[in-house]
Design a protein around this motif. Structure first.
Motif, short mmCIF file in Angstrom:
data_model
loop_
_atom_site.label_atom_id
_atom_site.label_comp_id
_atom_site.label_asym_id
_atom_site.label_seq_id
_atom_site.Cartn_x
_atom_site.Cartn_y
_atom_site.Cartn_z
N ASP A 59 0.85 -1.19 0.00
CA ASP A 59 0.00 0.00 0.00
C ASP A 59 0.89 1.24 0.00
OD1 ASP A 59 0.29 1.27 2.81
OD2 ASP A 59 -0.17 -0.81 3.31
N SER A 60 0.34 2.32 -0.49
CA SER A 60 1.11 3.55 -0.69
C SER A 60 1.26 4.38 0.58
CB SER A 60 0.45 4.41 -1.77
OG SER A 60 -0.89 4.73 -1.41
N ALA A 61 0.61 3.97 1.67
CA ALA A 61 0.61 4.83 2.86
C ALA A 61 1.96 4.83 3.57
CB ALA A 61 -0.49 4.38 3.83
N GLY A 62 2.52 3.64 3.78
CA GLY A 62 3.78 3.57 4.54
C GLY A 62 3.63 4.15 5.93
N SER A 63 2.55 3.77 6.60
CA SER A 63 2.20 4.45 7.84
C SER A 63 2.64 3.72 9.10
CB SER A 63 0.67 4.61 7.89
OG SER A 63 0.02 3.35 7.76
N ILE A 64 3.35 2.60 8.98
CA ILE A 64 3.80 1.88 10.17
C ILE A 64 5.13 2.47 10.64
CG2 ILE A 64 4.39 -0.37 11.15
CD1 ILE A 64 2.68 -1.68 9.04
N ALA A 65 5.17 2.93 11.87
CA ALA A 65 6.39 3.54 12.41
C ALA A 65 7.47 2.47 12.60
CB ALA A 65 6.09 4.22 13.74
N PRO A 66 8.75 2.86 12.48
CA PRO A 66 9.84 1.87 12.64
C PRO A 66 9.80 1.15 13.98
CG PRO A 66 10.68 3.91 11.70
CD PRO A 66 9.26 4.18 12.09
N GLU A 67 9.41 1.87 15.05
CA GLU A 67 9.38 1.21 16.36
C GLU A 67 8.20 0.26 16.50
OE1 GLU A 67 7.51 5.32 16.65
OE2 GLU A 67 9.35 4.43 15.83
N ALA A 68 7.17 0.44 15.67
CA ALA A 68 5.99 -0.44 15.74
C ALA A 68 6.11 -1.64 14.82
CB ALA A 68 4.72 0.35 15.38
N LEU A 69 6.99 -1.58 13.81
CA LEU A 69 7.08 -2.64 12.80
C LEU A 69 7.40 -4.01 13.40
CD1 LEU A 69 6.78 -2.89 9.74
CD2 LEU A 69 9.25 -2.61 9.53
N PRO A 70 8.31 -4.12 14.39
CA PRO A 70 8.59 -5.46 14.94
C PRO A 70 7.43 -6.07 15.71
CG PRO A 70 10.38 -3.91 15.44
CD PRO A 70 9.23 -3.10 14.94
N HIS A 71 6.36 -5.27 16.02
CA HIS A 71 5.28 -5.77 16.87
C HIS A 71 3.99 -6.03 16.10
CE1 HIS A 71 7.82 -4.67 20.26
NE2 HIS A 71 7.96 -3.46 19.74
N VAL A 72 3.97 -5.82 14.77
CA VAL A 72 2.70 -5.88 14.03
C VAL A 72 2.10 -7.27 14.03
CG1 VAL A 72 3.24 -3.90 12.55
CG2 VAL A 72 3.96 -6.21 11.85
N PHE A 73 2.90 -8.32 14.22
CA PHE A 73 2.36 -9.68 14.22
C PHE A 73 2.01 -10.18 15.62
CE2 PHE A 73 5.02 -9.60 10.33
CZ PHE A 73 4.03 -9.86 9.39
N GLU A 74 2.20 -9.34 16.62
CA GLU A 74 1.85 -9.76 17.98
C GLU A 74 0.34 -9.70 18.17
OE1 GLU A 74 3.96 -7.27 20.64
OE2 GLU A 74 5.95 -8.00 20.03
N PRO A 75 -0.22 -10.67 18.90
CA PRO A 75 -1.68 -10.66 19.14
C PRO A 75 -2.13 -9.39 19.85
CG PRO A 75 -0.70 -12.78 19.75
CD PRO A 75 0.44 -11.84 19.49
N PHE A 76 -3.28 -8.88 19.41
CA PHE A 76 -3.95 -7.71 20.00
C PHE A 76 -3.16 -6.41 19.80
CE2 PHE A 76 -5.12 -11.42 22.64
CZ PHE A 76 -6.45 -11.51 22.26
N PHE A 77 -2.13 -6.43 18.93
CA PHE A 77 -1.44 -5.18 18.60
C PHE A 77 -2.08 -4.63 17.33
CE2 PHE A 77 1.67 -2.62 16.37
CZ PHE A 77 2.20 -1.84 17.38
N SER A 78 -2.64 -3.43 17.44
CA SER A 78 -3.32 -2.84 16.29
C SER A 78 -3.10 -1.34 16.29
CB SER A 78 -4.82 -3.16 16.33
OG SER A 78 -5.50 -2.52 15.27
N GLN A 79 -2.91 -0.79 15.10
CA GLN A 79 -2.79 0.66 14.96
C GLN A 79 -4.12 1.29 14.58
OE1 GLN A 79 1.61 1.91 13.92
NE2 GLN A 79 0.64 0.97 12.14
N SER A 80 -5.13 0.44 14.34
CA SER A 80 -6.45 0.95 13.98
C SER A 80 -7.35 0.96 15.22
CB SER A 80 -7.07 0.06 12.89
OG SER A 80 -8.40 0.45 12.62
#
Length: 529
Positions: A462-483
């Motif tokens: 996607d063109s947004a590129g909205s995941i911060a570098p510090e959040a990228l390692p945690h995106v696959f963790e359960p219940f971690f959501s930026q929405s």
């Protein structure tokens, strides 16, 4: 293999090369010496008149000597020779010297020294044996010519001949001994050079074959003096390209203590990589050896193992949690449904009952997905067309409200793989819906199916590129959501399905390049073009 069927004495390769060098030098020396001597002898003969027979002999001598030199040069060039060629040169040199002495008045000839030249040449090519053999020929020739001249009544004194013979024998012994020592010394030197060349070749092979990166850095300037192929591959540097400064790749490597292990994050041509570095001083005080490995995949696998361990722990809790929550939840929802059926339209009882039913459904959804995340079903693998699955999934999601106004691009290469088609669709739905939310209206989403044998099966960008570098390692963790309205289980479920297939999902995000989730195949995965 020689083209001729005639057997030719052969020398060992190393001795053959040395013999050829000495033989070539003798031929060149004989050519120059012969030309010089013939010029001097011709001037002496031109000062007096000689008969036709003597003139013919002189002409034949000149032609034969140069013809022998030409033939010898051709034979040496074609490498069709043995030690016999050296002895032929000795015999030719003695014969030529004898002819010169006879033609320039034996008794007063100034060319007796040519016998000594023949002996020295034999020593250079054949060593001590050649020198002694040449001396035997020259002494025999000297005695024979002196005897013949005495028979003719014009011979020189025997004392002069004895002096010449003694000189020839002494020169033969001395030159033969010196030549023999030089040949042996050269042999040892050639052997040492061959050993050194083999050692260097072995060193180069080891340096080129080692999987770790090796770099030699100058202390003062910080320049890279050397970088092995593995190091260039790790850093993404093309062969022959200009080497950057060490601090651009390894940080403050020159201040690192020797004997310790360091980890640095390096911005290489391949992107950001985690490097494990150790530093060792070299014998040259101005140089430092840097040994480094790419630990990026190792650290990523460690993170994946940590997530798997977390999922395993969740799985153990989930079985108990499901039983503890499902039954009371079903009772609560049933009671709320009964209250809803008895409530008057528009009353507060109806509103509260609807809230209870809605939240009970939401809680049930979370429990089901939680169980699916912690204890995924084993995939039912079948050979399916990945591009077809992607195309069907995208077609379904085009009608999803979350995709409204988003430009969807499909770059699909024909590809087959043995996977669970239903689970692949679930992974695609989770990734695509996240991409639609991130891109928003007027944004772009692209899904790509890579051609075989690419390591990535498909990629959602996607063109947004909205995941911060510090959040990228945690995106696959359960219940971690930026929405705000996300459950944080979509990506965890997708990664869990990937692990069940022996694969992983790689995530990359930057404001400049956008965000991408790539399904990376594991080794040995059955994939077809």
């Amino acid at each position: 293999m020689r083209s001729s069927s005639t057997p030719v004495p052969a020398l060992p390769p190393q001795e053959n090369t040395d013999f050829e060098r000495r033989l070539t030098a003798l031929i060149l020396f004989r050519t120059i010496a012969t030309t010089t001597i013939l010029a001097l002898a011709s001037s002496q003969l031109a000062a007096r008149r000689f008969g036709d027979g003597e003139g013919l002999a002189w002409f034949v001598l000149v032609v034969l000597d140069y013809l022998l030199t030409l033939v010898t040069g051709v034979v040496v060039r074609r490498r069709r020779y043995g030690t016999w060629m050296g002895w032929l040169q000795v015999v030719a040199a003695v014969t030529f010297a004898t002819a010169i002495i006879v033609l320039t008045d034996f008794s007063v000839s100034p060319f007796w020294f040519t016998y000594l030249l023949a002996i020295i040449g034999a020593a250079v090519v054949l060593g001590l044996r050649g020198a002694l053999g040449a001396a035997a020929l020259t002494t025999s020739s000297s005695i024979a010519v002196t005897t013949w001249e005495h028979v003719a009544g014009t011979g020189r004194p025997w004392l002069d001949t004895a002096t010449q013979v003694l000189a020839q024998v002494l020169v033969a012994g001395l030159s033969g001994y010196v030549a023999q020592q030089l040949i042996r010394t050269r042999g040892r030197l050639v052997a040492s050079e061959a050993d050194l060349a083999r050692t260097r070749d072995l060193r180069d092979r080891i340096v080129n074959a080692i999987s770790s990166g090796l770099a030699v850095v100058e202390r003062g300037s910080g320049r890279l003096r050397f970088l092995n192929p593995a190091g260039a591959s790790i850093l993404g540097l093309a062969e022959g390209s200009e080497l950057p400064l060490a601090r651009e790749l390894f940080g403050d490597v020159l201040s690192m203590a020797a004997g310790r292990r360091w980890e640095v994050v390096s911005n290489t041509r391949r992107g950001e990589r985690i490097l494990g570095i150790s530093v060792s001083p070299l014998d040259a005080p101005e140089l430092v050896l840097v040994v480094f490995q790419d630990l990026t995949d190792v650290r990523r696998r460690e993170d994946e193992m940590a997530r798997l361990d977390q999922l395993a722990q969740l799985g153990r809790v989930s079985a108990t949690l499901a039983h503890e929550v499902r039954n009371p939840l079903a009772s609560m929802r049933g009671s709320a449904q009964m209250l809803l059926s008895d409530a008057l339209a528009g009353s507060s009882q109806e509103k509260l009952s609807r809230i209870i039913v809605r939240e009970a459904d939401r809680l049930g959804y979370l429990v089901e997905h939680y169980l699916e995340l912690a204890r995924p079903k084993p995939p039912e693998r079948k050979l399916v067309r990945i591009d077809t699955i992607v195309s069907e999934t995208v077609e379904v999601l085009r009608a999803d409200p979350v995709a409204r106004g988003t430009l969807i691009e499909e770059v699909l290469s024909p590809r087959e793989a043995e996977v669970d088609a239903a689970q692949m669709k679930q992974v695609l739905i989770n990734l695509l819906r996240n991409a639609f939310r991130a891109a928003g209206p007027k944004g772009r989403v692209r899904v790509t199916v890579e051609p075989a044998p690419h390591e990535y099966l498909f990629t959602v960008w996607d063109s947004a590129g909205s995941i911060a570098p510090e959040a990228l390692p945690h995106v696959f963790e359960p219940f971690f959501s930026q929405s705000p309205d996300g459950t944080g289980l979509g990506l965890s479920t997708a990664q869990s399905i990937a692990h069940a297939h022996g694969a992983t999902i790689d995530a990359r995000s930057s404001a400049e390049e956008g965000t991408s989730f790539s399904f990376r195949l594991g080794r040995g995965e059955g994939v077809h073009g």
